[in-house]
Scaffold this motif. Structure first.
Motif, short mmCIF file in Angstrom:
data_model
loop_
_atom_site.label_atom_id
_atom_site.label_comp_id
_atom_site.label_asym_id
_atom_site.label_seq_id
_atom_site.Cartn_x
_atom_site.Cartn_y
_atom_site.Cartn_z
N HIS A 1 0.97 -1.26 -0.07
CA HIS A 1 -0.02 -0.14 0.04
C HIS A 1 0.86 1.36 0.04
O HIS A 1 1.71 1.48 0.73
CB HIS A 1 -0.91 0.11 1.26
CG HIS A 1 -1.35 -1.22 1.49
ND1 HIS A 1 -2.62 -2.02 0.92
CD2 HIS A 1 -0.89 -2.02 2.37
CE1 HIS A 1 -3.07 -2.99 1.28
NE2 HIS A 1 -2.21 -3.21 2.32
N ILE B 1 -7.44 2.54 5.14
CA ILE B 1 -7.22 0.90 5.17
C ILE B 1 -7.33 0.59 6.74
O ILE B 1 -6.82 -0.20 7.18
CB ILE B 1 -5.87 0.69 4.78
CG1 ILE B 1 -4.58 1.67 5.38
CG2 ILE B 1 -5.72 0.90 3.27
CD1 ILE B 1 -3.34 1.29 4.97
N VAL C 1 -4.34 5.69 1.73
CA VAL C 1 -3.42 4.96 0.64
C VAL C 1 -3.72 5.51 -0.65
O VAL C 1 -4.88 5.90 -0.86
CB VAL C 1 -3.38 3.62 0.81
CG1 VAL C 1 -2.72 2.95 2.39
CG2 VAL C 1 -4.71 3.00 0.29
N SER D 1 -3.20 3.70 -3.39
CA SER D 1 -3.61 2.40 -4.04
C SER D 1 -2.85 1.24 -3.57
O SER D 1 -2.07 1.57 -2.64
CB SER D 1 -3.47 2.57 -5.41
OG SER D 1 -2.26 2.66 -5.67
N SER D 2 -3.52 0.19 -3.63
CA SER D 2 -2.98 -1.05 -3.13
C SER D 2 -2.53 -1.96 -4.37
O SER D 2 -3.31 -2.01 -5.20
CB SER D 2 -3.81 -1.88 -2.17
OG SER D 2 -4.38 -1.05 -0.96
#
Length: 312
Positions: free
Chosen positions: A239, A268, A279, A281-282
């Motif tokens: 992340h 998250i 975040v 993105s993951s």
């Protein structure tokens, strides 16, 4: 600054710890093992390796040092750079750099950094408290020999019982046999009768069920069109962290701002300090996550960093 202490702390929690401008320490889970010769049992562990190609600063080590030593992030980056410069100087002189509880670094004949991991520490938290042990081999042939010896010493003999000649017992046995055969024949007729009745009852029940199903059947003349929804669900353990906020409303605001700029931002959860983490993105692939982090640090936020964490 005891740099190896900070690296060791992070190896317990992350699979990749980058030492900027030098390389990255990577961990891989290894299952429990048994040595066939020494009969030693080894618990599962994290195997540490070194990759000289991963040198770009992902912010993880600097952020941790900044947090522990209560110093600004930029100061932590400068301290790491000075330490790396010293390490490179010793390596070019042919010396071996021993990182306590991590391993040894040394230049090979091709001029690349070689790494020999230390086996004194297990960085797998799931195996905490487990240690190596050795046991004697189990030989099952010994038990087989003992059984054979016991049978030789104490054999089992079967002696038939002698009976006197009693002719009336023969007629009683014949009478019992006749009654048994007659009883079995009657039982078989009774069981056949029951099977026939059960089959008739089952057929009647099936006919009633078919009639009810036909009465309940209906047709929709104008059915609604089927709706297909495509829901994108982010996954992965890597992340790119944009920030952490004490007030949850601020984290929601940050998510909206990042999504407006085209990022797949989300929250998250709350970390161990009580902060709401947001975040960009993951990712499931570590290399893809590092490339994305590099682009974000260049174009959007130089303080972004990579978090390796398994979400529930």
């Amino acid at each position: 600054m005891q740099l190896e202490t900070y690296i060791a702390d992070l190896l317990y929690r992350y699979d990749c710890v980058i030492l900027p401008e030098l390389g990255a320490f990577l961990t891989k889970r290894v299952s429990a093992q048994i040595h066939e010769t020494t009969h030693s049992f080894y618990p599962p562990k994290k195997l540490v390796s070194f990759n000289e190609q991963l040198q770009h600063n992902d912010g993880l080590l600097a952020s941790y040092i900044s947090e522990v030593e209560k110093i600004p992030y930029d100061v932590a980056v400068e301290k790491i750079a000075k330490k790396v410069k010293t390490i490179k100087s010793y390596l070019t002189q042919g010396e071996t750099i021993a990182l306590h509880h991590i391993g040894d670094l040394k230049l090979n004949v091709e001029g690349h950094i070689g790494f020999e991991p230390s086996h004194h520490v297990n960085y797998l938290t799931d195996a905490f408290g487990l240690s190596q042990f050795t046991t004697n081999a189990v030989s099952r042939e010994i038990h087989k020999k003992n059984v054979a010896i016991i049978e030789e010493r104490a054999p089992i003999a079967i002696i038939p019982e002698r009976r006197k000649n009693r002719p009336y017992l023969k007629y009683a046995a014949l009478a019992l046999l006749a009654l048994t055969v007659g009883g079995l024949g009657g039982s078989q007729l009774y069981l056949n009768h029951i099977d026939t009745q059960n089959q008739l009852a089952q057929e009647a029940a099936n006919q009633q069920l078919d009639a009810k199903v036909q009465q309940a059947t209906f047709v929709i003349e104008n059915p609604l069109p089927a709706a297909t929804l495509q829901v994108e669900k982010q996954g992965g353990n890597y992340h790119i962290v944009a920030g952490a906020f004490r007030v949850e409303a601020n984290s929601d605001k940050k998510v909206k701002q990042l999504r407006a700029k085209g990022f797949k931002a989300r929250k998250i959860g709350v970390n161990r300090y009580g902060l709401h983490e947001v975040v960009y993105s993951s990712y499931s692939d570590r290399i893809e996550a590092l490339n994305a982090l590099r682009d974000i640090k260049k174009s959007h936020n130089r303080d972004a960093w990579l978090l390796v964490k398994t979400l529930d």
